[in-house]
Design an enzyme around this catalytic site. Structure first.
Site, short mmCIF file in Angstrom:
data_model
loop_
_atom_site.label_atom_id
_atom_site.label_comp_id
_atom_site.label_asym_id
_atom_site.label_seq_id
_atom_site.Cartn_x
_atom_site.Cartn_y
_atom_site.Cartn_z
N GLY A 80 0.75 -1.26 0.00
CA GLY A 80 0.00 0.00 0.00
C GLY A 80 0.77 1.30 0.00
O GLY A 80 0.15 2.35 -0.12
N CYS A 89 -0.36 3.63 -6.01
CA CYS A 89 -1.12 2.52 -5.45
C CYS A 89 -2.35 3.07 -4.73
O CYS A 89 -2.25 4.06 -4.01
CB CYS A 89 -0.19 1.80 -4.48
SG CYS A 89 -1.02 0.80 -3.28
N GLY A 108 2.89 2.52 -2.28
CA GLY A 108 3.33 2.97 -3.61
C GLY A 108 2.69 4.28 -4.05
O GLY A 108 1.56 4.59 -3.68
P1 5GP Z 1 6.75 3.82 -5.57
O1 5GP Z 1 8.23 3.77 -5.57
O2 5GP Z 1 6.18 4.34 -6.84
O3 5GP Z 1 6.21 4.54 -4.37
O4 5GP Z 1 6.24 2.33 -5.37
C1 5GP Z 1 6.54 1.30 -6.30
C2 5GP Z 1 5.82 0.05 -5.87
O5 5GP Z 1 4.40 0.24 -5.88
C3 5GP Z 1 6.00 -1.14 -6.79
O6 5GP Z 1 7.26 -1.75 -6.67
C4 5GP Z 1 4.86 -2.04 -6.37
O7 5GP Z 1 5.17 -2.79 -5.21
C5 5GP Z 1 3.77 -1.03 -6.02
N1 5GP Z 1 2.76 -0.94 -7.09
C6 5GP Z 1 2.96 -0.75 -8.41
N2 5GP Z 1 1.80 -0.69 -9.09
C7 5GP Z 1 0.83 -0.85 -8.18
C8 5GP Z 1 -0.60 -0.91 -8.25
O8 5GP Z 1 -1.22 -0.73 -9.30
N3 5GP Z 1 -1.25 -1.15 -7.09
C9 5GP Z 1 -0.60 -1.34 -5.91
N4 5GP Z 1 -1.30 -1.61 -4.82
N5 5GP Z 1 0.75 -1.25 -5.79
C10 5GP Z 1 1.44 -1.02 -6.91
#
Ligand code: 5GP
Length: 347
Positions: free
Chosen positions: A177, A182, A179
């Site tokens: 959660g 996300c 991301g």
């Molecule tokens: P960020 O660095 O952008 O904060 O987080 C990246 C991570 O977000 C990814 O490695 C993956 O674990 C998560 N993530 C990517 N796409 C999605 C999505 O559509 N839904 C959710 N719940 N998590 C995502």
């Protein structure tokens, strides 16, 4: 129903307290780490940063660019077998993970690629790593690949971190959660503040000689420093690596006088409507989209951002007197900075 009362913290809830040290310059600190993987005994050294296996950032050009600085990429799973075979035959694939889920076709594709171009790093990735099916998949993958480093997740608690390491994972991917694109927390109410998740999972993993990768929630270089300080062995980034030339995102241009200037690039979650339309023809009736689509500023080659990230970590290490990245957790004292929380904890 039960309520847990001890506070759980996110990156924004803490700062790192400066400490006295004999370090005079950030040039004297070393941001690289060396690890021995628990199940294979093989070693890896480099800057422990991994581009997320999202189809905008987990690309082959990203793998080539990050390898130059010792960082890694988890390739997204939508490349064809032929593309993957060609890539994993290149020396530039040295720091790349092959990513897959738990379906039979995912496994068959991995075996087909591996038969032609041996795979040494595997990322088993599901949104919810708490199912028995996932643990079984980790076990089966470990049996089929005794010599490959296996990263598996995602989970957010020590019990499940231990279960995945015992099942055969060398690195457990931590984060549900946090991301940037996300929406799981909003759509389901499920999640765990990322800093606490890293602290608790790292504690569990290190007891078994396993490693953790803090995945998601970093929005500024200081968050990386906090993740390493909390005990993350690796940090995975999506949004912070989006918007670069090495990404597979649509660039938006604006006309500035006579010049056409790149200003933004699309970035989306892997379970967003955009991703589901692109790969599965839409959102299945039984599930809701748990990701969103955004535009991030266009930022040119990723090298500049990577150097900035390394510079931020180096500077944080200088503030707390950590000569090597490995020393960060020992030298880190977090100060809670939430309005009602002024307690100091840590070392
Ligand atoms: P960020 O660095 O952008 O904060 O987080 C990246 C991570 O977000 C990814 O490695 C993956 O674990 C998560 N993530 C990517 N796409 C999605 C999505 O559509 N839904 C959710 N719940 N998590 C995502």
């Amino acid at each position: 129903m039960r309520i847990e009362n001890d506070p759980k913290l996110d990156f924004r809830d803490v700062l790192i307290r400066p400490k006295r040290s004999t370090l005079s310059s950030r040039a004297h600190v070393d941001v690289n780490r060396s690890f021995r993987f628990a199940h294979t005994g093989t070693e890896w050294s480099g800057f422990p940063l991994i581009a997320a296996n999202m189809d905008v950032v987990g690309t082959m050009p990203m793998a080539r660019a990050l390898l130059k600085h010792g960082a890694m990429v988890a390739l997204h799973k939508h490349y064809s077998a032929a593309e993957l075979i060609a890539f994993f035959k290149e020396p530039e694939s040295a720091n790349a993970f092959y990513s897959l889920g738990t379906t039979a076709s995912d496994h068959e594709k991995l075996m087909a690629v591996h038969a032609q171009a041996p795979i040494s790093k595997i990322c088993l990735d599901v949104a919810n790593g708490y199912t028995e099916k996932f643990v079984d998949t980790v076990k089966a993958t470990r049996e089929a690949f005794p010599k490959a480093a296996i990263m598996a997740g995602n989970v957010v608690t020590g019990d499940m971190t231990e279960a995945l390491i015992l099942a055969g994972a060398d690195i457990v991917k931590v984060g549900i959660g946090p991301g940037s694109v996300c929406t799981t927390r909003k759509m389901t109410g499920v999640g765990y503040p990322q800093l606490s998740a890293i602290i608790e999972c790292a504690d569990a993993a290190h007891g078994l000689k396993g490693l953790v990768c803090g995945d998601g929630g970093c929005t500024v270089p200081g968050d990386l420093a906090k993740a390493y300080g909390a005990g993350a062995d690796f940090v995975m980034l999506g949004g912070m690596l989006a918007g670069h030339d090495e990404c597979d995102g649509e660039i938006r241009y604006e006309q500035h006088g006579h010049e056409k200037v790149a200003v933004g690039m699309t970035f989306y979650g892997m379970s967003s409507d955009t991703a589901m339309k692109r790969y599965s023809g839409g959102v299945a009736k039984y599930r809701a989209s748990e990701g969103k689509t955004v535009e991030v500023p266009y930022r040119g080659p990723v090298e500049g951002t990577l150097l900035e990230l390394m510079g931020g970590v180096r500077s944080a290490m200088t503030y707390i007197g950590a000569v090597r990245l490995k020393e960060m957790p020992k030298r880190t004292t977090f100060i809670m900075v939430g309005s009602q929380l002024n307690t100091v904890f840590g070392n």
